[in-house]
Design a protein around this motif. Structure first.
Motif, PDB file in Angstrom:
ATOM      1  N   LEU B 132       4.920  19.686  -0.838  1.00 14.83           N
ATOM      2  CA  LEU B 132       4.801  18.229  -1.015  1.00 14.83           C
ATOM      3  C   LEU B 132       4.290  17.944  -2.423  1.00 14.83           C
ATOM      4  O   LEU B 132       3.512  18.715  -2.981  1.00 14.83           O
ATOM      5  CB  LEU B 132       3.825  17.645   0.008  1.00 14.83           C
ATOM      6  CG  LEU B 132       4.174  17.815   1.489  1.00 14.83           C
ATOM      7  CD1 LEU B 132       3.017  17.326   2.361  1.00 14.83           C
ATOM      8  CD2 LEU B 132       5.444  17.064   1.823  1.00 14.83           C
ATOM      9  N   THR B 133       4.740  16.841  -2.971  1.00 15.70           N
ATOM     10  CA  THR B 133       4.285  16.453  -4.308  1.00 15.70           C
ATOM     11  C   THR B 133       3.692  15.055  -4.241  1.00 15.70           C
ATOM     12  O   THR B 133       4.360  14.129  -3.772  1.00 15.70           O
ATOM     13  CB  THR B 133       5.475  16.437  -5.296  1.00 15.70           C
ATOM     14  OG1 THR B 133       6.269  17.576  -5.033  1.00 15.70           O
ATOM     15  CG2 THR B 133       4.996  16.431  -6.726  1.00 15.70           C
ATOM     16  N   GLN B 221      -6.101  -6.504   1.336  1.00 12.45           N
ATOM     17  CA  GLN B 221      -4.956  -5.630   1.572  1.00 12.45           C
ATOM     18  C   GLN B 221      -4.960  -4.578   0.476  1.00 12.45           C
ATOM     19  O   GLN B 221      -5.701  -4.684  -0.486  1.00 12.45           O
ATOM     20  CB  GLN B 221      -3.648  -6.438   1.509  1.00 12.45           C
ATOM     21  CG  GLN B 221      -3.525  -7.535   2.542  1.00 12.45           C
ATOM     22  CD  GLN B 221      -3.362  -7.003   3.951  1.00 12.45           C
ATOM     23  OE1 GLN B 221      -2.896  -5.880   4.152  1.00 12.45           O
ATOM     24  NE2 GLN B 221      -3.776  -7.775   4.934  1.00 12.45           N
ATOM     25  N   GLY B 222      -4.071  -3.599   0.608  1.00 15.98           N
ATOM     26  CA  GLY B 222      -3.932  -2.611  -0.451  1.00 15.98           C
ATOM     27  C   GLY B 222      -4.851  -1.422  -0.272  1.00 15.98           C
ATOM     28  O   GLY B 222      -5.326  -1.147   0.838  1.00 15.98           O
ATOM     29  N   PHE B 223      -5.140  -0.736  -1.353  1.00 15.90           N
ATOM     30  CA  PHE B 223      -5.798   0.566  -1.276  1.00 15.90           C
ATOM     31  C   PHE B 223      -6.500   0.831  -2.591  1.00 15.90           C
ATOM     32  O   PHE B 223      -6.405   0.019  -3.522  1.00 15.90           O
ATOM     33  CB  PHE B 223      -4.741   1.651  -0.994  1.00 15.90           C
ATOM     34  CG  PHE B 223      -3.622   1.650  -2.005  1.00 15.90           C
ATOM     35  CD1 PHE B 223      -3.602   2.561  -3.039  1.00 15.90           C
ATOM     36  CD2 PHE B 223      -2.608   0.706  -1.934  1.00 15.90           C
ATOM     37  CE1 PHE B 223      -2.589   2.537  -3.967  1.00 15.90           C
ATOM     38  CE2 PHE B 223      -1.590   0.690  -2.869  1.00 15.90           C
ATOM     39  CZ  PHE B 223      -1.576   1.608  -3.889  1.00 15.90           C
ATOM     40  N   VAL B 224      -7.189   1.937  -2.667  1.00 14.32           N
ATOM     41  CA  VAL B 224      -7.987   2.265  -3.847  1.00 14.32           C
ATOM     42  C   VAL B 224      -7.168   2.070  -5.128  1.00 14.32           C
ATOM     43  O   VAL B 224      -6.041   2.515  -5.229  1.00 14.32           O
ATOM     44  CB  VAL B 224      -8.564   3.699  -3.756  1.00 14.32           C
ATOM     45  CG1 VAL B 224      -7.469   4.730  -3.517  1.00 14.32           C
ATOM     46  CG2 VAL B 224      -9.357   4.062  -5.004  1.00 14.32           C
ATOM     47  N   GLY B 225      -7.763   1.379  -6.069  1.00 14.19           N
ATOM     48  CA  GLY B 225      -7.074   1.112  -7.336  1.00 14.19           C
ATOM     49  C   GLY B 225      -6.204  -0.120  -7.305  1.00 14.19           C
ATOM     50  O   GLY B 225      -5.858  -0.671  -8.346  1.00 14.19           O
ATOM     51  N   GLY B 576      -1.918  10.164  -5.745  1.00 18.41           N
ATOM     52  CA  GLY B 576      -1.864   9.723  -4.355  1.00 18.41           C
ATOM     53  C   GLY B 576      -1.934  10.884  -3.393  1.00 18.41           C
ATOM     54  O   GLY B 576      -2.063  12.049  -3.782  1.00 18.41           O
ATOM     55  N   ASN B 577      -1.845  10.538  -2.116  1.00 15.57           N
ATOM     56  CA  ASN B 577      -1.840  11.535  -1.070  1.00 15.57           C
ATOM     57  C   ASN B 577      -0.383  11.725  -0.642  1.00 15.57           C
ATOM     58  O   ASN B 577       0.258  10.768  -0.227  1.00 15.57           O
ATOM     59  CB  ASN B 577      -2.694  11.003   0.086  1.00 15.57           C
ATOM     60  CG  ASN B 577      -2.546  11.816   1.339  1.00 15.57           C
ATOM     61  OD1 ASN B 577      -2.061  12.956   1.296  1.00 15.57           O
ATOM     62  ND2 ASN B 577      -2.947  11.246   2.459  1.00 15.57           N
ATOM     63  N   PRO B 627       5.184   4.548  -0.237  1.00 12.55           N
ATOM     64  CA  PRO B 627       4.287   5.703  -0.232  1.00 12.55           C
ATOM     65  C   PRO B 627       3.003   5.462  -1.017  1.00 12.55           C
ATOM     66  O   PRO B 627       1.994   6.130  -0.779  1.00 12.55           O
ATOM     67  CB  PRO B 627       5.125   6.815  -0.871  1.00 12.55           C
ATOM     68  CG  PRO B 627       6.218   6.118  -1.604  1.00 12.55           C
ATOM     69  CD  PRO B 627       6.446   4.801  -0.935  1.00 12.55           C
ATOM     70  N   ALA B 628       3.020   4.508  -1.922  1.00 10.69           N
ATOM     71  CA  ALA B 628       1.801   4.246  -2.688  1.00 10.69           C
ATOM     72  C   ALA B 628       0.771   3.511  -1.846  1.00 10.69           C
ATOM     73  O   ALA B 628      -0.430   3.604  -2.088  1.00 10.69           O
ATOM     74  CB  ALA B 628       2.132   3.426  -3.929  1.00 10.69           C
ATOM     75  N   VAL B 629       1.252   2.772  -0.845  1.00  9.40           N
ATOM     76  CA  VAL B 629       0.327   1.987  -0.024  1.00  9.40           C
ATOM     77  C   VAL B 629      -0.080   2.760   1.239  1.00  9.40           C
ATOM     78  O   VAL B 629      -1.189   2.627   1.738  1.00  9.40           O
ATOM     79  CB  VAL B 629       0.979   0.632   0.349  1.00  9.40           C
ATOM     80  CG1 VAL B 629       0.024  -0.218   1.164  1.00  9.40           C
ATOM     81  CG2 VAL B 629       1.403  -0.127  -0.908  1.00  9.40           C
ATOM     82  N   CYS B 630       0.847   3.611   1.728  1.00  6.98           N
ATOM     83  CA  CYS B 630       0.578   4.372   2.953  1.00  6.98           C
ATOM     84  C   CYS B 630      -0.613   5.302   2.758  1.00  6.98           C
ATOM     85  O   CYS B 630      -0.727   5.976   1.746  1.00  6.98           O
ATOM     86  CB  CYS B 630       1.815   5.187   3.334  1.00  6.98           C
ATOM     87  SG  CYS B 630       1.540   6.260   4.756  1.00  6.98           S
TER      88      CYS B 630
END
Lengths: 332, 664
Positions: B132-133, B221-225, B576-577, B627-630
């Protein structure tokens, strides 16, 4: 028994076909026997007059057919929906399974549909024809010289005896009243199962589900089972297309299916109606519905289009998982 | 087929003491795919990691299973090791044979058995792993601080000092928080306003800081950063940018009998008010529940006297949407309600007050202009009883109090007692306590001065009952050291009420998906090593929202939270993860169940054309994951009825393989 007649339905369908409101009609076609009615698409007035039937055996829920038929019909498709069918209709709309613009819904009143097994229990096998006169049904069999007259109420299907609603929750036009939600005792049987000891309950389901032949009729008829590819048909899922190799698997199929439709099942009863082995599959779904009602407040899937079902919604009032166990302990 | 290497760690005796590590390594050798299996004292050490790297080269390993501690501890370590050996870091699986095995089992036999099973599950999973990348996401270089007390103020100042813009959201009309209500501060006795208000002015004048006062956060809403935050600016019916804070409206307002929150209802304020002289922003606010103009359309006096023309009765709540890279929670505390403590007669007598009310009574800007007078009759009290731990450390009174120690009460009570004796030497002061807790720099010295220099009478024991009788308060208490009952006729009783997190914290935690403990204090990512971060990435904790704290502690934590924020905002991109969800469009029904349960709003829908087997085309609605938000929580995968949704790194098949391995 039904308040509405075949002729009235044909008249309505013909009018809508003639004025080009719709270009196809989803209705009931004659099967091999009078009680063996098949969902059929009609494209013209002639076809309707030739093949359209309506009787106490028109129990099939047409909502699910719309997933494929609505897209296949060139213009709008006319569908006759009984009150219970309209709940499935809304639920499928909520899940974006067909285009509402492609469908013209005529709501028809329903006096309850008959269960052929109950007829056979009274009149025996070898049924040649079944007629209807008021509250009576006249059954002609191979073995009786005279037609047998039976009370239509006596042979009502289980889901109709426990009818939850005479209300049409989705329609473009109604033949008859809009109807009301009615009180029913549909959870009584679930409560009876809940009152059993785990061993008794296990034995009950073991007995019922052991008859399963994995014909998939329950899944195929279920308006909540409309996946593009069912997990049981998907070779990558690891559980595909297994006919039950053992009692564990035959139970698991039905339990997984019940989980998949939990919160989405409208309790239309098609699963039990189509089961050739007469397994009371609706009880699994009703247990889920009863639990959801008790845990999250009364919820009827399909009552409105676009509803957020409790299992795919989060509110700060939701009960904590621990409370489920507290309740169970306090019941015990 | 993978070529899997298994590495069993002893963790000194942590694992090896309860698990036969050699037997585990031996047993896993025969698992499918395993080509190499060994054990070592400390796998995470340099030598242990080198052992893994060498084995990868020597045995051409494609997958690694490390049987060791929790992946929370060293998964990152071993992923780096794999990467250094040329493997994709996501080809590593950890079998937790420490926290979930050796530490919970007592005997070698069952510990070893379970370790082998856990190892088998990890091997079964790694056989299905795929490289995975991770993706990258940009960082919005702006921070949000929720709460404008001393914690929020200090955090905002420190972040702004590093050059990053900061917004403070404060639900009251002014920043300042609880500290603005205090009189003096322990242990140095400098006046709270003298040290706080210059900081408030710094905030107001700092061009990197924006203050949203009388506002609240309504949606995150959203995520770190990349947080998207909705801030509701409540209508104050005064144009903030025009009001000069002259106070003419406040003087003229005819509705003057509204309980003044700032003085805890001990005096009144008008319907249009400025909470206190040094308020920031110094802008009037109209209380819509009290203003006659807003309620009945009659009056309008304030608009007439306002020379600036700042009054606007038609003002509406305003919703502002802003992007932030980091969020700091600084929602603070409140004293608990005394309503349920009938034994202390708080609701029966005006002369039973809380410590915060005492602060206002002794504050020069308070309702009695700093003179210590009884609220009931304005007379000087000659006997004062302080009761400590009212609702704190109260295991038996969970329904009205708190089990924890509120931490600040011992010190402020010592301060109150000392100051009273200093200003009014004719006053007798009693302090009833369970223990006196003074661990802090110069704290114990402070308390001893109260006792030794100022003659405060400290009595070990609790007050049982207070009964108002005429002008006196009859205090029944026990002196545990002298083993006798005390009866004191007091003029004033001061209750050191326990403190609890602000009520706004719980809904905020839900919005932030930040976790809380049972007392509604925010939980830190690690109690010792990550005390100012919440477990939710990008959410930081400052001040008493995380636990009871005094001012020095709050300010140091505020600075620490700021430094963590600065560290985050200084980055241009975040890695990201890669363990995110993905939808198989061929079997997706587009039913929206996944989007309904997604807590991050990561799933959207599109109509896509598909070629059908009969060569027709069909347009179907399908789910698409951003994928940036998941965040890879997996809620969608278990909701999806058709199994179209799957989680990379934790695929349904991988988890089933683990279950199968465990059940075999």
């Amino acid at each position: 028994m039904q308040k509405i007649t075949r002729e009235q339905l044909i008249e309505k369908a013909s009018a809508l076909l003639s004025n080009s409101t719709v270009s196809c009609v989803l209705g009931w076609g004659m099967g091999e026997f009078d009680y063996d009615v098949t969902p059929t698409t009609f494209n013209s007035v002639e076809e309707l007059e030739k093949g359209f039937v309506f009787s106490d055996f028109c129990g099939a829920n047409f909502s699910k057919y719309l997933v494929k038929k609505a897209a296949a019909c060139e213009g709008k498709i006319l569908v006759f929906l009984k009150p219970c069918d309209t709940y499935s209709f809304n639920q499928l709309l909520t899940e974006h399974r067909f285009d509402r613009e492609k469908v013209y819904v005529v709501g028809i009143p329903c006096e309850g549909m008959a269960d052929i097994n109950k007829v056979k229990a009274i009149c025996g096998e070898g049924i040649l024809s079944i007629g209807s006169k008021g509250d009576k049904m006249t059954v002609t069999t191979l073995y009786d010289d005279e037609p047998v007259s039976i009370d239509a109420k006596e042979v009502l299907a289980e889901r109709c005896l426990n009818c939850k609603s005479k209300k049409h929750v989705a329609f473009d036009e109604l033949l008859g009243d809009e109807g009301d939600v009615i009180e029913s005792n549909r959870f009584d049987e679930v409560a009876r199962l809940e009152a059993m000891t785990p061993d008794e309950r296990f034995a009950f389901w073991q007995n019922e589900l052991s008859r399963c032949i994995r014909c998939n009729a329950c899944r195929d008829a279920c308006p909540a089972c409309t996946c593009e590819k069912c997990v049981f048909d998907n070779p990558n899922s690891g559980v595909e297309n297994k006919s039950p190799a053992n009692s564990f698997e035959e139970k698991l199929f039905h339990i997984i299916r019940a989980y998949h439709v939990a919160g989405r099942c409208t309790d239309c009863g098609e699963c039990s109606r189509v089961c050739p082995q007469n397994i009371p599959l609706h009880l699994l779904n009703r247990k889920f519905i009863k639990d959801i009602n008790e845990f999250y407040g009364e919820y009827q899937a399909g009552a409105e289009e676009g509803q957020r079902a409790p299992l795919v919604d989060y509110t700060t009032e939701d009960l904590e998982p621990g409370e489920v166990f507290d309740r169970r302990d306090s019941d015990a | 087929m993978q070529r899997v290497g298994v590495f069993v760690c002893w963790c000194g005796s942590n694992i090896a003491g309860t698990v036969d590590v050699k037997a585990v390594a031996e047993a896993l050798k025969s698992e499918p795919g395993v080509v190499f299996s060994t054990d070592y004292q400390y796998m995470c050490s340099q030598a242990g990691q080198d052992m893994i790297k060498n084995a990868v080269k020597e045995h051409n390993l494609t997958g690694i299973v490390v049987c060791s501690c929790s992946p929370r501890m060293h998964e990152a370590t071993f992923r780096k090791t794999a990467a250094a050996a040329g493997l994709n870091p996501y080809m590593v699986e950890i079998a937790n044979i420490r926290e979930q095995c050796s530490w919970v089992h007592k005997d070698m036999l069952s510990g070893t058995e379970k370790a082998i099973i856990l190892g088998k599950a990890a091997v079964a999973k790694v056989n299905l792993n795929a490289p995975l990348t991770p993706g990258e996401s940009p960082v919005t270089k702006r921070a949000l601080v929720i709460g404008g007390g001393i914690a929020g103020i200090q955090t905002a100042l420190d972040i702004a000092d590093a050059g990053f813009p900061v917004d403070i959201v404060e639900k009251k009309p002014t920043i300042g928080g609880k500290m603005a209500q205090l009189d003096k501060t322990f242990p140095t006795l400098d006046c709270a306003a003298c040290i706080l208000t210059p900081k408030m002015v710094d905030v107001a004048q700092n061009d990197k800081i924006r203050i949203f006062s009388y506002s609240e956060v309504t949606d995150v809403q959203g995520f770190v950063g990349n947080f998207d935050v909705t801030i509701k600016k409540n209508a104050r019916y005064v144009k903030e940018d025009i009001c000069t804070g002259c106070g003419a409206c406040v003087d003229k307002c005819p509705m003057k009998r509204i309980p003044n929150e700032f003085n805890l209802g001990m005096d009144n304020r008008p319907a249009i008010y400025i909470p206190f002289a040094q308020a920031v922003p110094k802008v009037a606010t109209i209380d819509p529940n009290a203003c006659n103009m807003l309620k009945n359309g009659k009056c309008g006096l304030c608009a007439k006297v306002c020379t600036a023309g700042a009054i606007d009765y038609t003002q509406k709540d305003e919703y502002i949407e802003e992007k932030y890279g980091a969020i700091v929670v600084a929602t603070g505390f409140n004293p608990i309600s005394m309503d349920k403590f009938d034994e202390f007669a708080y609701s029966q007598s005006k002369d039973v007050i809380t410590s915060l009310e005492f602060e206002r009574l002794t504050n020069a800007a308070g309702p009695s202009a700093g003179k210590l007078l009884r609220p009931s009759d304005g007379e000087h009290p000659h006997t004062i009883v302080f009761v400590q731990c009212v609702g704190s450390r109260c295991e038996s009174c969970a329904e009205k109090g708190k089990e924890y120690c509120s931490k600040i009460c011992c010190m402020y009570t010592a301060k109150h007692a000392m100051l009273t004796r200093d200003k009014y030497p004719d006053t007798e002061v009693y302090v009833f306590y369970i223990d006196v807790r003074t661990p802090g720099k110069n704290f114990d010295e402070f308390y001893r001065r109260a006792v030794e220099e100022y003659g405060v009478k400290y009595v070990k024991g609790m007050v049982g009952k207070i009964t108002p009788e005429g002008k006196k308060l009859k205090v029944q208490a026990s002196d545990l050291l002298a083993n006798k009952q005390l009866h004191i006729d007091a003029d004033l009783v001061v209750l050191a009420a326990a403190i609890e997190p602000d009520k706004s914290a719980r809904p905020l935690a839900t919005m932030l998906t930040a976790s809380m403990d049972t007392n509604d204090f925010f939980t830190e990512a690690h109690p010792k090593l990550r005390p100012v971060e919440s477990p939710t990435a990008g959410v930081f904790l400052s001040g008493a929202c995380q636990g009871p704290k005094d001012i020095p502690e709050t300010v140091s934590q505020a600075g620490a939270a700021a430094s963590k924020v600065i560290g985050l905002l200084a980055k241009d991109k975040l890695t990201g993860n890669p363990c995110v969800a993905g939808s198989n469009e061929l079997i997706c029904n587009g039913c929206s169940s996944c989007a309904n349960v997604c807590p991050y709003g990561a799933i959207s829908y599109e109509d896509k054309e598909f070629r059908m087997p009969d060569r027709t085309t069909k347009v179907r609605r399908i789910a698409v994951v951003n994928p940036a938000v998941c965040q890879g929580c997996g809620a969608c995968t278990v909701t999806c009825p058709s199994g179209a949704m799957d989680l990379k790194g934790f695929a349904n098949l991988q988890i089933m393989a683990e279950v199968d391995a465990i059940c075999k």
